[in-house]
Design a protein around this motif. Structure first.
Motif, PDB file in Angstrom:
ATOM      1  N   GLY A  70       0.781  -1.227   0.000  1.00 24.48           N
ATOM      2  CA  GLY A  70       0.000   0.000   0.000  1.00 24.48           C
ATOM      3  C   GLY A  70       0.812   1.274   0.000  1.00 24.48           C
ATOM      4  O   GLY A  70       0.248   2.364  -0.121  1.00 24.48           O
ATOM      5  N   GLY A  71       2.122   1.194   0.135  1.00 26.04           N
ATOM      6  CA  GLY A  71       2.955   2.391   0.220  1.00 26.04           C
ATOM      7  C   GLY A  71       3.539   2.792  -1.121  1.00 26.04           C
ATOM      8  O   GLY A  71       3.241   2.171  -2.150  1.00 26.04           O
ATOM      9  N   PRO A  72       4.347   3.841  -1.113  1.00 19.94           N
ATOM     10  CA  PRO A  72       4.637   4.689   0.049  1.00 19.94           C
ATOM     11  C   PRO A  72       3.453   5.562   0.445  1.00 19.94           C
ATOM     12  O   PRO A  72       2.744   6.072  -0.429  1.00 19.94           O
ATOM     13  CB  PRO A  72       5.813   5.549  -0.435  1.00 19.94           C
ATOM     14  N   GLY A  73       3.241   5.695   1.736  1.00 22.52           N
ATOM     15  CA  GLY A  73       2.031   6.365   2.212  1.00 22.52           C
ATOM     16  C   GLY A  73       0.822   5.535   1.861  1.00 22.52           C
ATOM     17  O   GLY A  73       0.732   4.357   2.210  1.00 22.52           O
ATOM     18  N   VAL A  74      -0.126   6.139   1.170  1.00 19.44           N
ATOM     19  CA  VAL A  74      -1.302   5.409   0.676  1.00 19.44           C
ATOM     20  C   VAL A  74      -1.368   5.509  -0.846  1.00 19.44           C
ATOM     21  O   VAL A  74      -2.435   5.350  -1.434  1.00 19.44           O
ATOM     22  CB  VAL A  74      -2.605   5.942   1.308  1.00 19.44           C
ATOM     23  N   SER A  75      -0.223   5.757  -1.486  1.00 20.93           N
ATOM     24  CA  SER A  75      -0.222   6.004  -2.926  1.00 20.93           C
ATOM     25  C   SER A  75      -0.627   4.770  -3.722  1.00 20.93           C
ATOM     26  O   SER A  75      -1.114   4.896  -4.855  1.00 20.93           O
ATOM     27  CB  SER A  75       1.160   6.487  -3.384  1.00 20.93           C
ATOM     28  N   THR A  76      -0.420   3.581  -3.191  1.00 21.82           N
ATOM     29  CA  THR A  76      -0.846   2.358  -3.894  1.00 21.82           C
ATOM     30  C   THR A  76      -1.858   1.560  -3.081  1.00 21.82           C
ATOM     31  O   THR A  76      -2.063   0.379  -3.340  1.00 21.82           O
ATOM     32  CB  THR A  76       0.370   1.465  -4.209  1.00 21.82           C
ATOM     33  N   THR A  77      -2.481   2.194  -2.088  1.00 23.42           N
ATOM     34  CA  THR A  77      -3.497   1.515  -1.283  1.00 23.42           C
ATOM     35  C   THR A  77      -4.819   1.559  -2.038  1.00 23.42           C
ATOM     36  O   THR A  77      -5.571   2.534  -1.952  1.00 23.42           O
ATOM     37  CB  THR A  77      -3.644   2.177   0.096  1.00 23.42           C
ATOM     38  N   VAL A  78      -5.101   0.523  -2.793  1.00 24.18           N
ATOM     39  CA  VAL A  78      -6.366   0.424  -3.515  1.00 24.18           C
ATOM     40  C   VAL A  78      -7.445  -0.064  -2.554  1.00 24.18           C
ATOM     41  O   VAL A  78      -7.175  -0.461  -1.417  1.00 24.18           O
ATOM     42  CB  VAL A  78      -6.231  -0.514  -4.727  1.00 24.18           C
ATOM     43  N   LEU A  79      -8.685  -0.072  -3.017  1.00 25.57           N
ATOM     44  CA  LEU A  79      -9.817  -0.319  -2.131  1.00 25.57           C
ATOM     45  C   LEU A  79      -9.781  -1.725  -1.532  1.00 25.57           C
ATOM     46  O   LEU A  79     -10.074  -1.900  -0.346  1.00 25.57           O
ATOM     47  CB  LEU A  79     -11.130  -0.096  -2.888  1.00 25.57           C
TER      48      LEU A  79
END
Length: 311
Positions: free
Chosen positions: A255-264
């Motif tokens: 899901g990182g870095p941060g929430v840049s790749t945190t999909v639903l």
């Protein structure tokens, strides 16, 4: 001399009718064939969907063994979640990038491989082979390639280029995941497009060439309309699949870095199984189902405008 015989009384009408008529036998055969599919849909789709909606109205703490009815509290919390907007934007970015790149590249490969050349079957097999490779194994290999000192940066170093840390930089993490997934599944859409292209009558192209139509005009006026049902099918499959991506995110970026790749889907997993918020996780599942259903319905309604056989 007249010969008389005892009159034979007719049988009641109902006694001469057979219960297992042809229509009833055909109906029974149809129910038997459809029964397993209907039972599977009921047990594995409708019942779980109803249970997820029921769980979304509760606060279920597995560790404390509590299950309390909270009504619409989880949905109210959904609207106040500060991370939700970023999650939805990441999901939209991943789905949009994947659909555009996957379908464009798949159609291009299908057109190139729809040629009667020696050895063309070998190239078709090569492009399709990633589809049958294990998803986790494929993702792990790409994880090694995309590391800061991995294979891709090693090749760039030979050219004198300093490559970025692909999976840890906000600007390249999502792009890396999208490209990895495109190469994984582009072969499936390529095969579907290739089958559709081979079904286009050759006579139409011959008539267009006689009329002096250039190749691009033939592609736009003949090829695209006739393969539009396949384009609709692949777009639905690709969009639904892109909204359900999980293993790639879990293995590559978490899901990182941060929430840049945190999909639903990955956010749903975090809330449910990492933070043990099963009620809120069920609410996110309802949101995911609604998004998939609305997008699929919208594409299906657009078929009358864009699909050739529906016009």
């Amino acid at each position: 001399m007249s010969i008389t015989s005892d009159p034979v009384s007719p049988l009641p009408p109902h006694s001469t009718r057979r219960f297992w008529t042809i229509a009833r036998r055909d109906a029974l055969a149809g129910y038997l064939f459809a029964g397993p599919q209907l039972a599977g849909t009921l047990v594995f789709v409708l019942v779980p969907l109803a249970l997820v909606f029921w769980y979304s109205l509760h606060e279920w703490n597995v560790l404390a063994n509590t299950f309390e009815y909270t009504g619409l509290q989880n949905y109210e919390q959904l609207l106040q979640d500060p991370s939700l907007l970023g999650v939805l934007l990441a999901s939209a970015l991943f789905s949009g990038g994947l659909v555009v790149l996957n379908m464009s590249l798949a159609l291009l490969l299908a057109v190139l491989l729809n040629q009667k050349l020696a050895g063309i079957a070998v190239f078709r097999t090569l492009f399709f082979s990633p589809v049958v490779v294990s998803l986790v194994a494929w993702t792990i290999v790409w994880g090694f390639l995309l590391q800061n000192n991995g294979g891709i940066n090693g090749m760039l170093g030979l050219l004198g280029i300093q490559g970025p840390n692909w999976l840890r930089a906000p600007g390249t993490a999502m792009v890396s995941v999208i490209v990895m997934q495109v190469f994984k599944n582009v072969g499936l859409n390529m095969v579907l497009f290739l089958a559709a292209l081979q079904g286009v009558p050759r006579e139409l192209y011959e008539a267009a060439r006689i009329d002096g139509a250039p190749r691009f005009a033939q592609f736009r006026r003949i090829t695209l309309p006739l393969i539009s049902p396949t384009i609709l099918l692949t777009s639905i499959i690709t969009i639904v699949g892109s909204l359900q991506v999980f293993a790639q995110i879990a293995v590559l970026t978490q899901g990182g870095p941060g929430v840049s790749t945190t999909v639903l889907v990955y956010y749903l997993y975090q809330q449910t199984f990492q933070f043990h918020r099963f009620g809120y996780g069920s609410t996110l599942a309802i949101v995911l189902f609604a998004i998939v259903a609305l997008l699929t319905l919208a594409q299906w309604q657009m078929r009358k405008r864009f699909v050739f056989h529906e016009q």
